[in-house]
Design an enzyme around this catalytic site. Structure first.
Site, short mmCIF file in Angstrom:
data_model
loop_
_atom_site.label_atom_id
_atom_site.label_comp_id
_atom_site.label_asym_id
_atom_site.label_seq_id
_atom_site.Cartn_x
_atom_site.Cartn_y
_atom_site.Cartn_z
N LYS A 1 48.23 41.25 39.03
CA LYS A 1 47.55 40.44 40.04
C LYS A 1 48.43 39.25 40.43
O LYS A 1 49.16 38.70 39.57
CB LYS A 1 46.23 39.95 39.41
CG LYS A 1 45.27 39.27 40.34
CD LYS A 1 43.97 38.99 39.57
CE LYS A 1 42.91 38.34 40.40
NZ LYS A 1 41.65 38.18 39.63
N SER B 1 37.78 40.04 42.25
CA SER B 1 38.92 39.63 43.02
C SER B 1 40.18 40.46 42.79
O SER B 1 41.08 40.44 43.62
CB SER B 1 39.24 38.16 42.72
OG SER B 1 39.56 37.97 41.37
N SER C 1 35.85 39.96 37.87
CA SER C 1 36.95 40.35 38.75
C SER C 1 37.81 41.52 38.29
O SER C 1 38.64 42.00 39.06
CB SER C 1 37.86 39.16 39.00
OG SER C 1 37.35 38.43 40.07
N1 GLN Z 1 33.03 37.25 42.19
C1 GLN Z 1 33.16 36.21 41.23
C2 GLN Z 1 33.58 34.94 41.91
O1 GLN Z 1 33.82 34.96 43.05
C3 GLN Z 1 34.10 36.60 40.13
C4 GLN Z 1 35.52 36.30 40.40
C5 GLN Z 1 36.42 36.46 39.21
O2 GLN Z 1 36.03 37.02 38.18
N2 GLN Z 1 37.64 35.92 39.32
O3 GLN Z 1 33.69 33.92 41.31
#
Ligand code: GLN
Length: 476
Positions: free
Chosen positions: A77, A152, A176
């Protein structure tokens, strides 16, 4: 064309018997990346370097001193630092930034001869669940290119799904890794908070952020986690004991287990009917296999999303204060003095969702509202954690869908943020509680769109979770 190996053990055999070489693998993956460039999964491909690394690994295999991940081609990532490589967290504010050191996990992966093929698109600063909040534009789901891959870590999930690498490393703050894995037919594993070093990972919400894996198999999740885990003098939030060897002990669970499913989750009106059916099928199959599966009540389910967002926004507003147009990253050409440097660089550099969270987080932490929001959410977090741990005293695992919805269509217009936040309902419970959780793909589901089911377990029970995941995958 590239042969995709379901797990590293098969690949290792092919490499060590001479049936293939790391160089051949890298070349095949590079071709796949080019052929699938329109999916927008990669921010940058480290072509020359990956080929050079592969040649070095092939030489090591021949001379008998190759590491435990020799020839495993991985993507990462775009929020993980790799010295000398661009790292941007998919944000304009870091668009010109090159890492000046490597994260601990990169060092550990390279030391075992993994080959890093490139950095993957994601939501800006890991904020999102659809990979639509990226400076580089949305990522497309390989199963249906009109749909999102989740987020994400969306680019990471697609890089594995479309066979553009063997496995991917992502981060999971509130789902994410697990949610994109479920949207892309992969295994997404987040270990206990404090298992893997975050030194050299771009922070979002530090009391939640955790590194994890997106793979095709449970075996690879075990192996990669084992290589990355363990104490690191640069991350004081880590547990001091390294988890026992996860891959050596990996075996199916024969003994009957006790599994809880959340009544409120099953009864949720927003739950997609196909996912509900998948969950009910899994419950039935587990029962037939002799496991105890019982409904439990988790009365805080409606509170997990607000609690998660209040706390993560507060932490994000503090973590992202460092992007000020002075230290590093984007500086507005329209700035005339210090104040306008801060204001304009941040206004022009951050995307809409990130700005929304910084502003809400700042409000939550402001003197007049701190107790009403931040303190209250901390209290709620404690209740959620205590209740979850209490369920896990009585049961080995909690079974839920990973996401209440199937991968939605890539939207032309901005989604209602509150609707998007609610889709995190099943993943944030483990994050608020610091617990290990895994998303496992459901095989033979009726529709064509992938989805996963999630298992959560006690703190530090990675071994039990991974072992049972093998059993679970065979049932479904
Ligand atoms: N969808 C969640 C958020 O927007 C999780 C994101 C993540 O785990 N980085 O915070």
């Amino acid at each position: 064309m590239a042969i995709t190996y379901p797990s590293y053990s098969g690949l290792k055999e092919a490499l060590f018997s001479g049936a293939t070489t790391a160089e051949e693998l890298v070349n095949n993956y590079l071709q796949k990346i080019k052929a699938n460039a329109h999916l927008n999964a990669f921010v940058e491909v480290f072509e020359t370097e990956a080929i050079a690394q592969a040649k070095a690994v092939d030489a090591k295999i021949k001379s008998g001193n190759a590491g435990r991940l020799a020839g495993m081609v991985i993507s990462m990532k775009d929020n993980i630092l790799y010295k000398g490589h661009k790292v941007t967290a998919a944000s304009k504010i870091l668009n010109n930034y090159t890492a000046i050191y490597s994260s601990t996990i990169v060092e550990r992966l390279l030391a075992e001869d993994a080959i890093i093929i490139g950095s993957c698109n994601c939501d800006e600063f890991a904020m999102g669940a659809a990979n639509e909040n990226s400076y580089y534009g949305p990522v497309k789901n390989f199963a249906d290119e009109t749909r999102v891959p989740g987020g994400s870590s969306g680019g990471s999930a697609v890089s594995v799904q479309a066979g553009m690498c063997h496995a991917s490393i992502g981060t999971d703050t509130g789902g994410s890794i697990r949610q994109p894995a479920s949207f892309c037919n992969a295994v997404g594993f987040k270990p206990t908070y404090g298992t893997i070093s975050r030194h050299g990972i771009i922070a979002y919400a530090s009391s939640f952020d955790q590194v994890g894996t997106i793979t095709r198999s449970v075996e690879d999740a075990a192996l990669l986690t084992e290589v990355m885990a363990g104490p690191d003098e640069y991350d004081s939030t880590l547990m001091q004991a390294k988890p026992a060897s996860l891959s050596a002990e990996l075996k199916k669970v024969e003994a009957p287990q006790k599994i809880a499913y959340l009544k409120e989750a099953l009864e949720r009106p927003g739950l997609d009917p196909e996912i509900k059916e998948g969950l009910l099928n899994a419950i039935e199959k587990l029962k037939q296999a002799g496991h105890t599966v019982e409904p439990v009540s988790f009365e805080y389910l409606d509170y997990v999303v607000p609690t998660y967002y209040i706390l993560t926004m507060a932490e994000a507003s503090s973590n992202l204060a460092r992007y000020d147009g002075v230290h590093y990253g984007y500086r507005s050409p329209n700035a005339v003095d210090l104040t306008t440097t801060y204001k304009r660089s941040r206004s022009e550099g951050f995307g809409k969702e990130v700005k929304r969270r910084i502003m809400l987080g700042t409000f939550i932490l402001s003197a007049g509202y701190y107790d009403a929001y931040y303190t209250k959410a901390q209290k709620m977090r404690r209740l959620i954690r205590e209740k979850t741990c209490e369920i896990l005293e009585r049961f080995d695992f909690i079974l839920t869908p990973t996401s209440p919805e199937l991968p939605p269509k890539i939207a032309q217009e901005e989604r209602d943020p509150l609707v998007s936040y609610l889709a995190d309902i099943f993943t944030v419970q483990a994050s608020l509680s610091g617990l290990p959780a895994i998303s496992l793909p459901v095989k033979n589901n009726a529709g064509n769109l992938p989805f996963g089911l999630q298992l959560t377990t006690k703190r530090r029970n990675e071994q039990g979770l991974l072992n049972f995941s093998k059993t679970f995958l065979d049932l479904s």
